[in-house]
Design a protein around this motif. Structure first.
Motif, PDB file in Angstrom:
ATOM      1  N   PRO A  12       0.807  -1.107  -0.025  1.00 31.14           N
ATOM      2  CA  PRO A  12       0.016  -0.102   0.133  1.00 31.14           C
ATOM      3  C   PRO A  12       1.017   1.446  -0.128  1.00 31.14           C
ATOM      4  O   PRO A  12       2.067   1.190   0.612  1.00 31.14           O
ATOM      5  CB  PRO A  12      -0.872  -0.056   1.302  1.00 31.14           C
ATOM      6  N   HIS A  13       0.309   2.104  -0.794  1.00 36.54           N
ATOM      7  CA  HIS A  13       1.024   3.566  -0.793  1.00 36.54           C
ATOM      8  C   HIS A  13       1.189   4.114   0.643  1.00 36.54           C
ATOM      9  O   HIS A  13       1.963   5.341   0.536  1.00 36.54           O
ATOM     10  CB  HIS A  13       0.432   4.454  -1.859  1.00 36.54           C
ATOM     11  N   THR A  14       0.181   3.884   1.488  1.00 33.10           N
ATOM     12  CA  THR A  14       0.058   4.706   2.738  1.00 33.10           C
ATOM     13  C   THR A  14       1.098   4.180   3.847  1.00 33.10           C
ATOM     14  O   THR A  14       0.940   4.749   4.984  1.00 33.10           O
ATOM     15  CB  THR A  14      -1.345   4.368   3.254  1.00 33.10           C
ATOM     16  N   ARG A  15       1.881   3.204   3.606  1.00 34.34           N
ATOM     17  CA  ARG A  15       2.793   2.501   4.511  1.00 34.34           C
ATOM     18  C   ARG A  15       4.348   2.864   3.918  1.00 34.34           C
ATOM     19  O   ARG A  15       4.412   3.143   2.875  1.00 34.34           O
ATOM     20  CB  ARG A  15       2.490   1.073   4.722  1.00 34.34           C
ATOM     21  N   PRO A  16       5.246   2.871   4.804  1.00 37.35           N
ATOM     22  CA  PRO A  16       6.671   3.110   4.777  1.00 37.35           C
ATOM     23  C   PRO A  16       6.894   2.197   3.297  1.00 37.35           C
ATOM     24  O   PRO A  16       6.430   0.771   3.242  1.00 37.35           O
ATOM     25  CB  PRO A  16       7.386   2.720   5.703  1.00 37.35           C
ATOM     26  N   ILE A  17       7.374   2.342   2.262  1.00 38.63           N
ATOM     27  CA  ILE A  17       8.051   1.591   1.443  1.00 38.63           C
ATOM     28  C   ILE A  17       8.869   0.498   1.681  1.00 38.63           C
ATOM     29  O   ILE A  17       9.833   0.671   1.927  1.00 38.63           O
ATOM     30  CB  ILE A  17       8.675   2.165   0.047  1.00 38.63           C
ATOM     31  N   GLU A  73      -3.354  -2.649   3.275  1.00 36.08           N
ATOM     32  CA  GLU A  73      -2.751  -1.985   4.538  1.00 36.08           C
ATOM     33  C   GLU A  73      -2.906  -3.008   5.609  1.00 36.08           C
ATOM     34  O   GLU A  73      -2.300  -3.200   6.504  1.00 36.08           O
ATOM     35  CB  GLU A  73      -3.818  -0.858   5.124  1.00 36.08           C
ATOM     36  N   GLU A  74      -4.384  -3.692   5.768  1.00 42.11           N
ATOM     37  CA  GLU A  74      -4.275  -4.997   6.897  1.00 42.11           C
ATOM     38  C   GLU A  74      -3.467  -5.961   6.590  1.00 42.11           C
ATOM     39  O   GLU A  74      -2.888  -6.318   7.627  1.00 42.11           O
ATOM     40  CB  GLU A  74      -5.696  -5.453   6.560  1.00 42.11           C
ATOM     41  N   ALA A  75      -3.119  -6.026   5.325  1.00 39.15           N
ATOM     42  CA  ALA A  75      -1.980  -7.226   5.258  1.00 39.15           C
ATOM     43  C   ALA A  75      -0.795  -6.877   5.595  1.00 39.15           C
ATOM     44  O   ALA A  75      -0.002  -7.839   6.217  1.00 39.15           O
ATOM     45  CB  ALA A  75      -2.135  -7.967   3.757  1.00 39.15           C
ATOM     46  N   GLN A  76      -0.320  -5.777   5.279  1.00 35.31           N
ATOM     47  CA  GLN A  76       1.160  -5.442   5.878  1.00 35.31           C
ATOM     48  C   GLN A  76       0.909  -5.176   7.121  1.00 35.31           C
ATOM     49  O   GLN A  76       2.356  -5.349   7.828  1.00 35.31           O
ATOM     50  CB  GLN A  76       1.356  -4.122   5.002  1.00 35.31           C
ATOM     51  N   ASP A  77       0.066  -4.425   7.741  1.00 31.48           N
ATOM     52  CA  ASP A  77       0.039  -4.080   9.303  1.00 31.48           C
ATOM     53  C   ASP A  77       0.417  -5.498   9.894  1.00 31.48           C
ATOM     54  O   ASP A  77       1.097  -5.518  11.039  1.00 31.48           O
ATOM     55  CB  ASP A  77      -0.973  -3.342   9.621  1.00 31.48           C
ATOM     56  N   LEU A  89       3.691  -6.087  12.092  1.00 37.64           N
ATOM     57  CA  LEU A  89       3.747  -5.961  13.647  1.00 37.64           C
ATOM     58  C   LEU A  89       4.679  -6.160  14.556  1.00 37.64           C
ATOM     59  O   LEU A  89       5.244  -5.600  15.210  1.00 37.64           O
ATOM     60  CB  LEU A  89       2.410  -7.088  14.136  1.00 37.64           C
ATOM     61  N   PRO A  90       5.587  -7.495  14.021  1.00 37.16           N
ATOM     62  CA  PRO A  90       6.861  -7.636  14.896  1.00 37.16           C
ATOM     63  C   PRO A  90       8.009  -6.800  14.867  1.00 37.16           C
ATOM     64  O   PRO A  90       8.754  -6.689  15.596  1.00 37.16           O
ATOM     65  CB  PRO A  90       7.308  -8.957  14.493  1.00 37.16           C
TER      66      PRO A  90
END
Length: 289
Positions: A133-138, A250-254, A258-259
């Motif tokens: 997602p573009h909303t998270r750090p690349i 976003e949900e998948a990357q978050d 998490l760790p």
């Protein structure tokens, strides 16, 4: 091979970026260009155009020079040298278009230039389209086939198998020649993969900053990345299908990241902050400047 000026005898690290298949969003090429600008790198060699390029595939462009004259800019691979006064090594920056022909000969010529100019290690940069997602750090992936480098740089061996570009071929041939090599690839959101991609370039620059222990002025690039993200936010808001897809990513990357909210990652960010603060004071600026 057109040699313009020689080296100064200092050991070098070569940072490589190629336009084309290896460079989603132009992120790697833009990172190499910004490094050259940051350190006032000077061109010292060009690998010959006619030997390696199909001009119907990689077309030349017509531009005007400072005197207003129209000139033809041919696709080629150019090498620049940057002196790092605060380090015991210099940078050699390679920027070019992925060649069309004779990849093995091309890589041999580039590695010969590297050896002649005291290159002790290669950093190969690239960018690929990915489900991020573009909303998270690349995300930037760091890999190496060199055992010692993997231990020092906390890199992983590459697990990729399949078609490759000139960066992959150069990595394999450099490793076979005994040149320590590490690769850094940014994952560009595939639904906005067109060039430029300043957020991916910013991620690569931050990665190179850590990898090479550099201190870079990334303020303008950070602002460009923020503006780019806001633009994509507007696109997602206007398209329900894209907006829903971004939420899924976003949900998948978050969940996967998490760790990463560990003490070690927080310490890295704090160390980077202190380095930037100290550099600002050295330039006569204050923390509020």
């Amino acid at each position: 091979m057109d040699t313009i000026e020689g080296g100064n005898g200092r050991p070098c690290v070569m940072v490589v970026a190629f336009e084309g298949w290896n460079d989603a969003g132009g992120a790697a090429s833009d990172a190499a260009r910004l490094l050259a600008t940051e350190f006032d790198a000077q061109r010292f060699a060009t690998i010959g155009e006619d030997d390696y390029y199909d001009y119907q595939f990689s077309r030349p462009s017509v531009r005007r020079n400072a005197a207003g004259q129209r000139i033809v800019h041919w696709p080629a691979t150019r090498l620049y040298r940057a002196a790092l006064k605060d380090h015991d090594f210099d940078l050699i920056l390679v920027r070019g278009v992925e060649p069309t022909y004779r990849w093995k000969a091309f890589c041999a010529e580039l590695l010969t230039l590297a050896e002649a100019n005291g290159v002790k290690a290669l950093v190969l940069t690239g960018a690929l389209l990915a489900d991020t997602p573009h909303t998270r750090p690349i995300p930037v992936t760091r890999t190496s086939e060199h055992d010692e480098l993997r231990a020092i740089l906390k890199a992983e061996p590459s697990s990729y198998e399949g078609p490759t570009g000139i960066v992959g071929v150069l990595a394999a041939l450099a490793a076979a020649a005994g040149v320590p090599t590490v690769s850094a690839w940014a994952a560009v959101p595939h639904y906005v993969g067109q060039s430029p991609s300043p957020k991916a370039t910013y991620a690569l620059m931050r990665h190179l900053e850590d990898l090479l222990h550099l201190s870079l002025d990334l303020h303008a690039l950070s602002e460009d990345a923020d503006a780019w993200e806001r633009g994509v936010d507007e696109l997602a808001a206007d398209d329900e299908e894209i907006g829903e897809y971004v939420k899924q990513l976003e949900e998948a990357q978050d969940a996967a990241d998490l760790p990463e909210a560990s003490g070690e990652s927080i310490a890295r960010e704090f160390e980077r902050y202190l380095k930037r603060r100290d550099q600002g004071r050295g330039d006569g600026r204050t923390d509020g400047a």
